[in-house]
Design a protein around this motif. Structure first.
Motif, PDB file in Angstrom:
ATOM      1  N   VAL A   1      59.897  29.219  57.462  1.00 30.40           N
ATOM      2  CA  VAL A   1      58.812  29.697  57.056  1.00 30.40           C
ATOM      3  C   VAL A   1      59.265  29.910  56.078  1.00 30.40           C
ATOM      4  CG1 VAL A   1      56.393  30.036  57.579  1.00 30.40           C
ATOM      5  CG2 VAL A   1      58.585  29.554  59.689  1.00 30.40           C
ATOM      6  N   ARG A   2      58.422  29.500  54.820  1.00 28.77           N
ATOM      7  CA  ARG A   2      57.613  29.409  52.878  1.00 28.77           C
ATOM      8  C   ARG A   2      56.313  29.873  53.217  1.00 28.77           C
ATOM      9  NH1 ARG A   2      60.097  24.955  51.662  1.00 28.77           N
ATOM     10  NH2 ARG A   2      58.153  24.220  50.625  1.00 28.77           N
ATOM     11  N   ASN A   3      55.855  31.096  52.485  1.00 33.93           N
ATOM     12  CA  ASN A   3      54.836  31.352  52.896  1.00 33.93           C
ATOM     13  C   ASN A   3      54.084  31.908  53.398  1.00 33.93           C
ATOM     14  OD1 ASN A   3      55.055  29.674  50.077  1.00 33.93           O
ATOM     15  ND2 ASN A   3      53.784  28.011  50.630  1.00 33.93           N
ATOM     16  N   VAL A   4      54.485  32.579  54.032  1.00 37.99           N
ATOM     17  CA  VAL A   4      53.991  33.139  55.448  1.00 37.99           C
ATOM     18  C   VAL A   4      52.799  34.331  54.916  1.00 37.99           C
ATOM     19  CG1 VAL A   4      54.711  35.242  57.304  1.00 37.99           C
ATOM     20  CG2 VAL A   4      56.181  33.370  56.704  1.00 37.99           C
ATOM     21  N   HIS A   5      53.620  35.776  54.146  1.00 39.43           N
ATOM     22  CA  HIS A   5      52.117  36.666  53.755  1.00 39.43           C
ATOM     23  C   HIS A   5      50.600  36.254  52.611  1.00 39.43           C
ATOM     24  CE1 HIS A   5      55.799  38.817  55.274  1.00 39.43           C
ATOM     25  NE2 HIS A   5      55.786  38.530  54.670  1.00 39.43           N
ATOM     26  N   THR A   6      49.876  36.544  53.000  1.00 43.52           N
ATOM     27  CA  THR A   6      49.097  36.277  52.256  1.00 43.52           C
ATOM     28  C   THR A   6      48.687  37.028  50.832  1.00 43.52           C
ATOM     29  OG1 THR A   6      47.590  36.551  54.499  1.00 43.52           O
ATOM     30  CG2 THR A   6      46.145  36.622  52.122  1.00 43.52           C
ATOM     31  N   THR A   7      48.579  35.650  49.882  1.00 47.93           N
ATOM     32  CA  THR A   7      48.801  35.719  48.840  1.00 47.93           C
ATOM     33  C   THR A   7      47.733  36.200  48.032  1.00 47.93           C
ATOM     34  OG1 THR A   7      50.212  33.770  48.265  1.00 47.93           O
ATOM     35  CG2 THR A   7      51.529  36.093  48.249  1.00 47.93           C
ATOM     36  N   ASP A   8      46.730  35.609  48.591  1.00 48.66           N
ATOM     37  CA  ASP A   8      45.210  35.503  47.527  1.00 48.66           C
ATOM     38  C   ASP A   8      44.810  37.013  47.498  1.00 48.66           C
ATOM     39  OD1 ASP A   8      44.573  35.139  50.191  1.00 48.66           O
ATOM     40  OD2 ASP A   8      43.394  33.284  50.081  1.00 48.66           O
ATOM     41  N   PHE A   9      45.128  37.312  46.781  1.00 53.02           N
ATOM     42  CA  PHE A   9      44.643  39.094  46.415  1.00 53.02           C
ATOM     43  C   PHE A   9      44.257  38.937  44.755  1.00 53.02           C
ATOM     44  CE2 PHE A   9      49.212  39.966  46.926  1.00 53.02           C
ATOM     45  CZ  PHE A   9      49.007  40.180  46.129  1.00 53.02           C
ATOM     46  N   PRO A  10      43.036  39.499  44.709  1.00 57.98           N
ATOM     47  CA  PRO A  10      42.104  39.693  43.294  1.00 57.98           C
ATOM     48  C   PRO A  10      43.457  40.086  42.327  1.00 57.98           C
ATOM     49  CG  PRO A  10      40.962  41.087  44.954  1.00 57.98           C
ATOM     50  CD  PRO A  10      42.280  41.067  45.746  1.00 57.98           C
ATOM     51  N   GLY A  11      43.793  39.205  41.437  1.00 56.26           N
ATOM     52  CA  GLY A  11      44.682  39.634  39.851  1.00 56.26           C
ATOM     53  C   GLY A  11      46.076  38.546  40.334  1.00 56.26           C
ATOM     54  N   ASN A  12      46.260  37.904  41.325  1.00 56.50           N
ATOM     55  CA  ASN A  12      47.388  37.562  41.641  1.00 56.50           C
ATOM     56  C   ASN A  12      47.690  36.514  40.804  1.00 56.50           C
ATOM     57  OD1 ASN A  12      50.514  38.092  42.778  1.00 56.50           O
ATOM     58  ND2 ASN A  12      49.249  36.578  44.342  1.00 56.50           N
ATOM     59  N   TYR A  13      46.740  35.419  41.048  1.00 56.30           N
ATOM     60  CA  TYR A  13      46.378  34.377  40.571  1.00 56.30           C
ATOM     61  C   TYR A  13      45.552  34.230  39.185  1.00 56.30           C
ATOM     62  CZ  TYR A  13      49.213  33.358  44.623  1.00 56.30           C
ATOM     63  OH  TYR A  13      49.680  32.838  45.524  1.00 56.30           O
ATOM     64  N   SER A  14      46.233  33.594  37.900  1.00 56.05           N
ATOM     65  CA  SER A  14      45.200  33.579  36.887  1.00 56.05           C
ATOM     66  C   SER A  14      43.917  31.999  37.273  1.00 56.05           C
ATOM     67  CB  SER A  14      45.704  33.277  35.764  1.00 56.05           C
ATOM     68  OG  SER A  14      45.356  32.696  34.508  1.00 56.05           O
ATOM     69  N   GLY A  15      42.589  32.797  37.220  1.00 59.40           N
ATOM     70  CA  GLY A  15      41.903  31.410  37.284  1.00 59.40           C
ATOM     71  C   GLY A  15      41.319  31.900  38.405  1.00 59.40           C
ATOM     72  N   TYR A  16      41.738  32.023  39.175  1.00 58.18           N
ATOM     73  CA  TYR A  16      41.256  32.264  40.514  1.00 58.18           C
ATOM     74  C   TYR A  16      40.452  33.433  40.699  1.00 58.18           C
ATOM     75  CZ  TYR A  16      44.144  28.428  41.882  1.00 58.18           C
ATOM     76  OH  TYR A  16      44.703  27.298  42.014  1.00 58.18           O
ATOM     77  N   ASP A  17      38.883  33.785  41.408  1.00 60.74           N
ATOM     78  CA  ASP A  17      38.285  34.767  41.462  1.00 60.74           C
ATOM     79  C   ASP A  17      38.279  35.019  43.050  1.00 60.74           C
ATOM     80  OD1 ASP A  17      36.608  37.048  41.857  1.00 60.74           O
ATOM     81  OD2 ASP A  17      34.878  35.261  41.544  1.00 60.74           O
ATOM     82  N   ASP A  18      39.003  35.788  43.608  1.00 58.34           N
ATOM     83  CA  ASP A  18      39.651  36.153  44.842  1.00 58.34           C
ATOM     84  C   ASP A  18      38.978  36.906  45.427  1.00 58.34           C
ATOM     85  OD1 ASP A  18      41.491  34.154  45.759  1.00 58.34           O
ATOM     86  OD2 ASP A  18      43.043  34.520  44.197  1.00 58.34           O
ATOM     87  N   ALA A  19      38.592  37.752  44.381  1.00 59.27           N
ATOM     88  CA  ALA A  19      37.630  39.629  45.259  1.00 59.27           C
ATOM     89  C   ALA A  19      36.438  38.457  46.574  1.00 59.27           C
ATOM     90  CB  ALA A  19      36.287  39.571  43.636  1.00 59.27           C
ATOM     91  N   TRP A  20      36.759  40.140  47.418  1.00 59.19           N
ATOM     92  CA  TRP A  20      35.424  39.908  48.377  1.00 59.19           C
ATOM     93  C   TRP A  20      34.956  39.296  48.019  1.00 59.19           C
ATOM     94  CZ3 TRP A  20      35.543  39.162  53.042  1.00 59.19           C
ATOM     95  CH2 TRP A  20      34.658  39.385  54.196  1.00 59.19           C
ATOM     96  N   ASP A  21      33.825  39.254  48.365  1.00 63.78           N
ATOM     97  CA  ASP A  21      32.572  38.293  48.402  1.00 63.78           C
ATOM     98  C   ASP A  21      31.588  37.822  49.851  1.00 63.78           C
ATOM     99  OD1 ASP A  21      30.283  36.883  46.671  1.00 63.78           O
ATOM    100  OD2 ASP A  21      30.385  35.588  48.264  1.00 63.78           O
ATOM    101  N   GLN A  22      31.451  38.634  50.008  1.00 64.73           N
ATOM    102  CA  GLN A  22      30.707  38.167  51.807  1.00 64.73           C
ATOM    103  C   GLN A  22      29.849  37.222  51.852  1.00 64.73           C
ATOM    104  OE1 GLN A  22      28.718  41.863  52.703  1.00 64.73           O
ATOM    105  NE2 GLN A  22      27.046  40.186  54.950  1.00 64.73           N
ATOM    106  N   GLU A  23      29.362  36.826  50.966  1.00 62.70           N
ATOM    107  CA  GLU A  23      28.707  35.807  51.191  1.00 62.70           C
ATOM    108  C   GLU A  23      29.118  34.076  51.462  1.00 62.70           C
ATOM    109  OE1 GLU A  23      25.024  32.776  48.705  1.00 62.70           O
ATOM    110  OE2 GLU A  23      25.590  34.771  48.316  1.00 62.70           O
ATOM    111  N   ARG A  24      30.680  34.244  50.251  1.00 56.15           N
ATOM    112  CA  ARG A  24      31.738  33.553  50.396  1.00 56.15           C
ATOM    113  C   ARG A  24      32.319  33.523  51.575  1.00 56.15           C
ATOM    114  NH1 ARG A  24      35.568  33.070  45.639  1.00 56.15           N
ATOM    115  NH2 ARG A  24      35.453  35.327  46.972  1.00 56.15           N
TER     116      ARG A  24
END
Length: 296
Positions: free
Chosen positions: A21-44
């Motif tokens: 199984v691939r991609n098991v662990h969560t990786t969308d945390f802030p700063g891990n991917y360039s161009g993505y805003d993964d900061a916690w946002d309650q409204e989102r």
């Protein structure tokens, strides 16, 4: 384009391959991917999170929880299984047991019997208290003696015809109210969930006479029944040499299917709401600990 698709798959899909199984662990945390805003946002989060009820009846509930992290979903699952309070037999006082079932095995069986009593109406028993009270204890008596049936046919070999009370069922458990419990709970409300659970079998002259104390507790400390259902993928497709190259198996990372089966003590929707309360309590305690550390 291919690189962007690979990144999106890594962020949003769990891929099941032939040998792992691939991609098991969560990786969308802030700063891990360039161009993505993964900061916690309650409204989102509130916009994306939802619970879809698929099926609900008296004893089961199936729903989809979408837009949640795996750690939170797993914490909720574990709380449902082991930390929602229930009433169960904790102490068994054996006065007489001449059956072939040993006292310890008999007590263990009794501890697994679901008791029809709302745990929200009771308090936890204080540690070290030997005698229970009406606010924290339910008491049941089980007293059954097997005798021969004087009216049985002489040539009969059927135990159901030869013996009386040779099968001990949960219907033989008698609730003994403590204090003012008889006024608080109408007759028939405090009882085993099912009256046809077989506890033991007896032969003439054998007897079971005991007293049970039921207390409020959680699955970590009190014997209880849990019915988890595994949700698994079939990988039979990979046995076919032609099809396995044309088929791709993946799961949406933040979409979880819950199937809740009640033992009959509380409705499944109440179990879910109680599990949410437990999870909220854990979060509050964690925040209190953080505040205490900052003050120090």
């Amino acid at each position: 384009m291919a690189a962007a698709q690979a990144v999106e798959e890594m962020r949003s899909r769990v891929v099941l391959g032939e040998f792992g199984v691939r991609n098991v662990h969560t990786t969308d945390f802030p700063g891990n991917y360039s161009g993505y805003d993964d900061a916690w946002d309650q409204e989102r989060f509130e916009k994306n999170f939802r619970v879809d009820v698929v099926h609900m009846d008296e004893n089961s509930l199936e729903f989809d929880m979408v837009g949640i992290d795996a750690a939170i979903a797993n914490a909720f699952r574990r709380i449902l299984l082991a930390e929602v309070p229930t009433m169960a037999v904790e102490k068994v006082l054996v006065y007489n047991n001449t059956s072939i079932v040993q006292d310890e095995i008999l007590a263990h069986r009794l501890g697994l019997i679901p008791i029809h009593a709302d745990p929200r109406l009771f308090e936890y028993r204080n540690q070290g208290d030997e005698e229970g009270t009406e606010i924290d204890t339910l008491q049941f008596r089980l007293q059954v003696r097997c005798t021969r049936n004087p009216h049985a046919a002489k040539d009969s070999s059927d135990p159901n015809e030869l013996y009386m009370n040779h099968k001990v069922y949960t219907r033989h458990m008698t609730w003994i109210p403590l204090g003012n419990q008889a006024d608080l709970f109408p007759e028939g409300t405090i009882r085993p969930v099912h009256d046809d659970i077989l506890i033991a079998q007896l032969r003439p002259g054998q007897e079971i006479d005991l007293l049970m104390h039921c207390v409020k507790g959680i699955g970590k400390k009190v014997a209880r029944v849990a019915n988890p259902r595994l949700d698994t993928f079939s990988r039979e497709i990979f046995r076919n040499e032609k099809l396995k190259k044309a088929v791709r198996l993946a799961r949406v990372r933040d979409h979880y299917i819950f199937s809740v089966e009640s033992t009959g003590v509380l409705p499944p929707d109440v179990l879910v709401s109680e599990a949410i309360k437990v999870l909220m309590g854990k979060c509050r305690r964690f925040l209190d600990e953080l505040d205490a550390v900052q003050m120090d």
